[in-house]
Design a protein around this motif. Structure first.
Motif, PDB file in Angstrom:
ATOM      1  N   VAL A  43      53.418 -73.313 -14.015  1.00 56.38           N
ATOM      2  CA  VAL A  43      52.885 -71.959 -14.030  1.00 56.38           C
ATOM      3  C   VAL A  43      52.655 -71.568 -12.579  1.00 56.38           C
ATOM      4  O   VAL A  43      52.032 -72.295 -11.815  1.00 56.38           O
ATOM      5  N   SER A  44      53.207 -70.425 -12.200  1.00 58.94           N
ATOM      6  CA  SER A  44      53.136 -70.035 -10.792  1.00 58.94           C
ATOM      7  C   SER A  44      53.190 -68.518 -10.685  1.00 58.94           C
ATOM      8  O   SER A  44      53.303 -67.798 -11.680  1.00 58.94           O
ATOM      9  N   VAL A  45      53.094 -68.063  -9.440  1.00 52.68           N
ATOM     10  CA  VAL A  45      53.224 -66.641  -9.119  1.00 52.68           C
ATOM     11  C   VAL A  45      54.424 -66.494  -8.199  1.00 52.68           C
ATOM     12  O   VAL A  45      54.708 -67.380  -7.383  1.00 52.68           O
ATOM     13  N   ASN A  46      55.129 -65.403  -8.301  1.00 50.39           N
ATOM     14  CA  ASN A  46      56.281 -65.155  -7.438  1.00 50.39           C
ATOM     15  C   ASN A  46      55.786 -64.838  -6.028  1.00 50.39           C
ATOM     16  O   ASN A  46      55.555 -63.674  -5.675  1.00 50.39           O
ATOM     17  N   ASP A  47      55.610 -65.876  -5.220  1.00 46.60           N
ATOM     18  CA  ASP A  47      55.049 -65.697  -3.883  1.00 46.60           C
ATOM     19  C   ASP A  47      56.007 -65.008  -2.925  1.00 46.60           C
ATOM     20  O   ASP A  47      55.568 -64.381  -1.955  1.00 46.60           O
ATOM     21  N   VAL A  48      57.302 -65.126  -3.155  1.00 45.81           N
ATOM     22  CA  VAL A  48      58.258 -64.387  -2.328  1.00 45.81           C
ATOM     23  C   VAL A  48      58.036 -62.887  -2.527  1.00 45.81           C
ATOM     24  O   VAL A  48      57.968 -62.113  -1.565  1.00 45.81           O
ATOM     25  N   GLU A  49      57.893 -62.490  -3.777  1.00 42.83           N
ATOM     26  CA  GLU A  49      57.607 -61.092  -4.078  1.00 42.83           C
ATOM     27  C   GLU A  49      56.263 -60.666  -3.503  1.00 42.83           C
ATOM     28  O   GLU A  49      56.111 -59.555  -2.969  1.00 42.83           O
ATOM     29  N   GLY A  50      55.267 -61.551  -3.580  1.00 43.22           N
ATOM     30  CA  GLY A  50      53.952 -61.235  -3.030  1.00 43.22           C
ATOM     31  C   GLY A  50      53.997 -61.020  -1.524  1.00 43.22           C
ATOM     32  O   GLY A  50      53.378 -60.088  -0.992  1.00 43.22           O
ATOM     33  N   GLY A  51      54.729 -61.880  -0.821  1.00 48.26           N
ATOM     34  CA  GLY A  51      54.879 -61.716   0.623  1.00 48.26           C
ATOM     35  C   GLY A  51      55.587 -60.426   0.970  1.00 48.26           C
ATOM     36  O   GLY A  51      55.237 -59.737   1.941  1.00 48.26           O
ATOM     37  N   PHE A  52      56.589 -60.085   0.176  1.00 45.63           N
ATOM     38  CA  PHE A  52      57.325 -58.836   0.388  1.00 45.63           C
ATOM     39  C   PHE A  52      56.396 -57.636   0.194  1.00 45.63           C
ATOM     40  O   PHE A  52      56.389 -56.697   1.001  1.00 45.63           O
ATOM     41  N   LEU A  53      55.584 -57.654  -0.872  1.00 40.12           N
ATOM     42  CA  LEU A  53      54.667 -56.549  -1.139  1.00 40.12           C
ATOM     43  C   LEU A  53      53.684 -56.340   0.012  1.00 40.12           C
ATOM     44  O   LEU A  53      53.412 -55.199   0.413  1.00 40.12           O
ATOM     45  N   ALA A  54      53.149 -57.445   0.534  1.00 41.63           N
ATOM     46  CA  ALA A  54      52.160 -57.348   1.608  1.00 41.63           C
ATOM     47  C   ALA A  54      52.767 -56.752   2.874  1.00 41.63           C
ATOM     48  O   ALA A  54      52.225 -55.813   3.470  1.00 41.63           O
ATOM     49  N   ALA A  55      53.901 -57.317   3.298  1.00 41.61           N
ATOM     50  CA  ALA A  55      54.534 -56.826   4.522  1.00 41.61           C
ATOM     51  C   ALA A  55      55.057 -55.412   4.341  1.00 41.61           C
ATOM     52  O   ALA A  55      54.948 -54.573   5.254  1.00 41.61           O
ATOM     53  N   ARG A  56      55.629 -55.127   3.186  1.00 41.54           N
ATOM     54  CA  ARG A  56      56.157 -53.795   2.944  1.00 41.54           C
ATOM     55  C   ARG A  56      55.047 -52.752   3.006  1.00 41.54           C
ATOM     56  O   ARG A  56      55.251 -51.626   3.501  1.00 41.54           O
ATOM     57  N   HIS A  57      53.864 -53.097   2.500  1.00 40.03           N
ATOM     58  CA  HIS A  57      52.734 -52.174   2.553  1.00 40.03           C
ATOM     59  C   HIS A  57      52.359 -51.859   4.002  1.00 40.03           C
ATOM     60  O   HIS A  57      52.129 -50.690   4.349  1.00 40.03           O
TER      61      HIS A  57
END
Length: 339
Positions: free
Chosen positions: A159-173
């Motif tokens: 069970v995990s979270v999509n951390d690649v997507e999370g990193g993208f969301l943070a930087a994109r913001h």
């Protein structure tokens, strides 16, 4: 000191065989109501407490589940552990918690300890590559579920979270509000989760002309470590200081925020926009409420127990990888910071 009453003492007191007492404790349907009442009365009068350790040895396992996390001092893992404990209780089990402290040797010691305790199964947020150890556990009848880490193959549940997507969301913001000199403040990038968040941030920066991303790596992942990284950044010349900082977790971000605030020179978010990761409770209550990437901690802990229950199902055991999608939470540390 008084000796604890034994099962033999209960049998003598109730004037029944030891096997009858055992049946009352383990198979009450096999005992007549009258005899059962007499045994239960003897148990109450003598203050007998069953020897669960001995029962575990006979059964081959206990009612406990081992959980090893990377850092119990991080509220993210504390919340995951609490959710797992609540879910395990519904299954009649208890959770034993171990803190590896990002130390592979300490992690190995906990694996050994939980195996000696004959746990039903193991939940683990691993330090590094532990597949060989986990294979050994499975051969010995101890199923394992990876927590906050995607399994590399289909032979394990995770069970995990999509951390690649999370990193993208943070930087994109940060990029969307006009920031171009970004810094990623992180613990060791040998940690899979941090490496994935960095990968996502790099993808976001690569899409924007003129944007850059600097990696500032620390040995720690605490508030104190973040403050040290912040001190390094604010000690530079003005043109070398990033205008947007993405921290690999909220503890690092809170430390960076403290460093910026203590200089009385840099304003958040006007001069430096700041975003963390995990969305722990402290993020909302910081001096400048912290924008963050939210991970569903309750769902992670609950799902880990559900996956382990599926692994323990001897009739239909199966492996599943559950991946949650992170969520951007915007607060004052980035809100209104467009330039």
């Amino acid at each position: 000191m008084l000796r604890s009453a034994s099962i033999k003492d209960v049998a003598n007191h109730a004037r029944v065989a030891v096997g009858t007492v055992s049946n009352v404790l383990n198979n009450p349907d096999r005992v007549s109501p009258r005899t059962k009442d007499r045994v239960l009365q003897a148990i109450e009068e003598l203050g007998f407490v069953r020897n669960d350790a001995a029962r575990q040895l006979r059964a081959g396992h206990s009612r406990t589940i081992g959980l090893i996390v990377l850092d119990v001092g991080n509220p993210f893992f504390t919340a995951v552990a609490r959710a797992a404990e609540d879910a395990a209780a519904l299954h009649g089990s208890a959770v034993l918690l171990g803190d590896s402290g990002h130390d592979a040797g300490r992690e190995s010691g906990y694996i050994d300890l939980f195996q000696e305790q004959r746990v039903q199964g193991l939940l683990i947020s691993p330090v590094g590559d532990v597949e060989e150890r986990l294979d050994q556990l499975r051969e010995r009848g101890v199923p394992t579920v990876l927590v906050d880490r995607l399994a590399d193959d289909a032979s394990y549940s995770s069970v995990s979270v999509n951390d690649v997507e999370g990193g993208f969301l943070a930087a994109r913001h940060l990029l969307d509000i006009g920031r171009r000199r970004l810094a990623f403040v992180t613990g060791p990038t040998s940690v899979r989760q941090f490496a994935d968040r960095l990968e996502g941030a790099r993808r976001a920066v690569a899409d924007v002309s003129g944007a850059s991303l600097e990696v500032v790596e620390s040995d720690g992942q605490t508030v104190l470590a973040g403050r040290g990284m912040g001190d390094q950044l604010v000690g530079r010349s003005a043109d070398k200081i990033p205008d947007g900082i993405f921290c690999a977790n909220d503890l690092l971000a809170l430390g960076v925020m403290q460093s910026l605030a203590m200089t009385h020179t840099f304003r958040i978010p006007e001069d430096v926009a700041l975003i963390g990761y995990d969305d722990i409770d402290f993020a909302m209550s910081a001096v400048v409420p912290l924008s963050s990437i939210r991970q569903p901690t309750e769902a992670i802990g609950r799902t880990a127990i559900e996956l382990l229950a599926e692994e323990l199902d001897e009739t239909h055991p199966r492996h599943r990888a559950v991946v949650f999608t992170p969520e951007l939470v915007v607060r004052q540390s980035t809100a209104g910071a467009a330039v």
